[in-house]
Design a protein around this motif. Structure first.
Motif, PDB file in Angstrom:
ATOM      1  N   ASP A 178     -17.389  -0.550 -17.488  1.00 42.01           N
ATOM      2  CA  ASP A 178     -17.865  -1.930 -17.402  1.00 42.01           C
ATOM      3  C   ASP A 178     -18.696  -2.046 -16.135  1.00 42.01           C
ATOM      4  N   TYR A 179     -20.010  -1.912 -16.283  1.00 40.81           N
ATOM      5  CA  TYR A 179     -20.893  -1.937 -15.127  1.00 40.81           C
ATOM      6  C   TYR A 179     -20.856  -3.276 -14.399  1.00 40.81           C
ATOM      7  N   TYR A 180     -20.623  -4.344 -15.127  1.00 43.83           N
ATOM      8  CA  TYR A 180     -20.517  -5.648 -14.476  1.00 43.83           C
ATOM      9  C   TYR A 180     -19.299  -5.676 -13.563  1.00 43.83           C
ATOM     10  N   ASP A 181     -18.227  -5.069 -14.023  1.00 44.44           N
ATOM     11  CA  ASP A 181     -17.015  -4.994 -13.228  1.00 44.44           C
ATOM     12  C   ASP A 181     -17.224  -4.097 -12.015  1.00 44.44           C
ATOM     13  N   VAL A 182     -17.919  -2.992 -12.190  1.00 45.21           N
ATOM     14  CA  VAL A 182     -18.195  -2.075 -11.074  1.00 45.21           C
ATOM     15  C   VAL A 182     -18.942  -2.809  -9.974  1.00 45.21           C
ATOM     16  N   LEU A 183     -19.928  -3.626 -10.362  1.00 37.83           N
ATOM     17  CA  LEU A 183     -20.704  -4.383  -9.365  1.00 37.83           C
ATOM     18  C   LEU A 183     -20.072  -5.731  -9.020  1.00 37.83           C
ATOM     19  N   GLN A 184     -18.956  -6.038  -9.690  1.00 38.58           N
ATOM     20  CA  GLN A 184     -18.235  -7.281  -9.424  1.00 38.58           C
ATOM     21  C   GLN A 184     -19.107  -8.513  -9.619  1.00 38.58           C
ATOM     22  N   VAL A 185     -19.878  -8.507 -10.721  1.00 39.89           N
ATOM     23  CA  VAL A 185     -20.728  -9.650 -11.058  1.00 39.89           C
ATOM     24  C   VAL A 185     -20.443 -10.072 -12.501  1.00 39.89           C
ATOM     25  N   SER A 186     -20.848 -11.267 -12.804  1.00 40.47           N
ATOM     26  CA  SER A 186     -20.722 -11.781 -14.159  1.00 40.47           C
ATOM     27  C   SER A 186     -21.754 -11.124 -15.068  1.00 40.47           C
ATOM     28  N   SER A 187     -21.459 -11.069 -16.357  1.00 40.61           N
ATOM     29  CA  SER A 187     -22.433 -10.526 -17.300  1.00 40.61           C
ATOM     30  C   SER A 187     -23.648 -11.446 -17.430  1.00 40.61           C
ATOM     31  N   ASN A 188     -23.570 -12.649 -16.874  1.00 35.25           N
ATOM     32  CA  ASN A 188     -24.697 -13.598 -16.871  1.00 35.25           C
ATOM     33  C   ASN A 188     -25.479 -13.545 -15.562  1.00 35.25           C
ATOM     34  N   ALA A 189     -25.124 -12.621 -14.677  1.00 38.20           N
ATOM     35  CA  ALA A 189     -25.745 -12.577 -13.342  1.00 38.20           C
ATOM     36  C   ALA A 189     -27.248 -12.362 -13.422  1.00 38.20           C
ATOM     37  N   GLU A 190     -27.953 -13.072 -12.573  1.00 39.84           N
ATOM     38  CA  GLU A 190     -29.403 -12.945 -12.463  1.00 39.84           C
ATOM     39  C   GLU A 190     -29.743 -11.617 -11.787  1.00 39.84           C
ATOM     40  N   PRO A 191     -30.929 -11.069 -12.037  1.00 37.47           N
ATOM     41  CA  PRO A 191     -31.337  -9.811 -11.395  1.00 37.47           C
ATOM     42  C   PRO A 191     -31.247  -9.856  -9.866  1.00 37.47           C
ATOM     43  N   GLU A 192     -31.584 -11.007  -9.261  1.00 31.68           N
ATOM     44  CA  GLU A 192     -31.512 -11.114  -7.808  1.00 31.68           C
ATOM     45  C   GLU A 192     -30.075 -10.978  -7.314  1.00 31.68           C
ATOM     46  N   THR A 193     -29.148 -11.557  -8.048  1.00 32.52           N
ATOM     47  CA  THR A 193     -27.733 -11.464  -7.683  1.00 32.52           C
ATOM     48  C   THR A 193     -27.256 -10.022  -7.788  1.00 32.52           C
ATOM     49  N   ILE A 194     -27.634  -9.362  -8.875  1.00 32.49           N
ATOM     50  CA  ILE A 194     -27.254  -7.958  -9.067  1.00 32.49           C
ATOM     51  C   ILE A 194     -27.791  -7.113  -7.920  1.00 32.49           C
ATOM     52  N   HIS A 195     -29.032  -7.347  -7.541  1.00 29.74           N
ATOM     53  CA  HIS A 195     -29.634  -6.584  -6.453  1.00 29.74           C
ATOM     54  C   HIS A 195     -28.907  -6.845  -5.123  1.00 29.74           C
ATOM     55  N   ARG A 196     -28.626  -8.096  -4.839  1.00 29.71           N
ATOM     56  CA  ARG A 196     -27.969  -8.468  -3.583  1.00 29.71           C
ATOM     57  C   ARG A 196     -26.561  -7.857  -3.500  1.00 29.71           C
ATOM     58  N   VAL A 197     -25.803  -7.962  -4.596  1.00 33.81           N
ATOM     59  CA  VAL A 197     -24.445  -7.413  -4.612  1.00 33.81           C
ATOM     60  C   VAL A 197     -24.492  -5.883  -4.519  1.00 33.81           C
TER      61      VAL A 197
END
Length: 188
Positions: free
Chosen positions: A8-27
Motif C-alpha cells: 500500500d504505497y499510500y500507507d508507506v507515504l502516510q498519505v490519503s489515496s486522495n492526496a494531491e501531488p504537492e502533498t505527496i511530494h512534500r511528505v
C-alpha cells in the motif's frame, strides 16, 4: 519492484489515496530525509527504499492511475474477507485478546529497545497477523483509553497506563490464549 497488489504505497507515504501531488511530494521529502541511510539517528535503508518506490509510483500520473486500480481491488478484497468472517472478527473475546496481544508487542519493544520504543503501526499487521483494517479499531480504542500513544508518524508506544493495564490483565490474557488453543497449559 514489489508487487503492487501487496504494497500500500499510500500507507508507506502516510498519505490519503486522495492526496494531491504537492502533498505527496512534500511528505516524500520529509520521510526520505528522515529515513535516508545517511541519517545516523533515524536512517533505515529498507524503509527508505520503500518510500522511494512508493514515490516513484505515486508521483507519476500514469503509474499512479494503474496502481489505483490495483489498490482499489485490494481494498475490496480485504473488506470482502472482513464481511465473510464477520462473526469471528466481531467476537468480543477475540478483540480483547488482540488488544492484549498488541499491548504485549509494545511492552516488549519498550523493554527491549528503550531508545526506540515505538512500533510503526503498519508493521503490526505482520507482527500480529491481522489485517490493518482490523487493527485500526483496536488501536483507536487503546489510544482513547490512553494505554498507547500514536504520534503523527503512525508510530505506537505503550504508555505507563498501558503497562499497568497489561500487567494486571496478563493472567486473563494467558487464560484466553489457552482457551483459543494458542498456547499449551503449563504442566507440573
Amino acid at each position: 519492484m514489489n508487487d503492487d497488489r501487496t504494497v500500500d504505497y499510500y500507507d508507506v507515504l502516510q498519505v490519503s489515496s486522495n492526496a494531491e501531488p504537492e502533498t505527496i511530494h512534500r511528505v516524500y521529502r520529509l520521510l526520505a530525509q528522515r529515513f535516508h541511510p545517511d541519517n545516523r539517528d533515524t536512517g533505515d535503508d529498507s524503509r527508505f527504499r520503500a518510500i522511494q518506490e512508493a514515490y516513484d509510483v505515486l508521483s507519476n500520473p500514469e503509474k499512479r492511475a494503474r496502481y489505483d486500480i490495483a489498490h482499489h481491488q485490494l481494498r475490496q478484497d480485504r473488506w470482502r474477507l472482513v464481511s465473510n468472517g464477520a462473526r469471528a472478527e466481531n467476537d468480543f473475546d477475540m478483540e480483547q485478546v488482540v488488544r492484549l496481544t498488541l499491548l504485549e508487542v509494545l511492552y516488549a519493544r519498550r523493554r527491549m529497545e528503550p531508545g526506540s520504543p515505538s512500533v510503526f503501526a503498519p508493521d503490526l499487521e505482520e507482527m500480529i497477523g491481522r489485517p490493518r483494517e482490523h487493527l485500526e479499531f483496536t488501536i483507536w480504542y487503546l489510544a482513547q483509553k490512553k494505554l498507547l500513544h500514536r504520534d503523527d508518524n503512525s508510530n505506537l508506544t505503550i504508555t505507563a497506563e498501558g503497562v499497568e493495564y497489561l500487567e494486571k490483565n496478563y493472567e486473563v490474557s494467558i487464560q484466553r490464549k489457552r482457551l483459543h488453543g494458542e498456547i499449551e497449559p503449563v504442566r507440573n
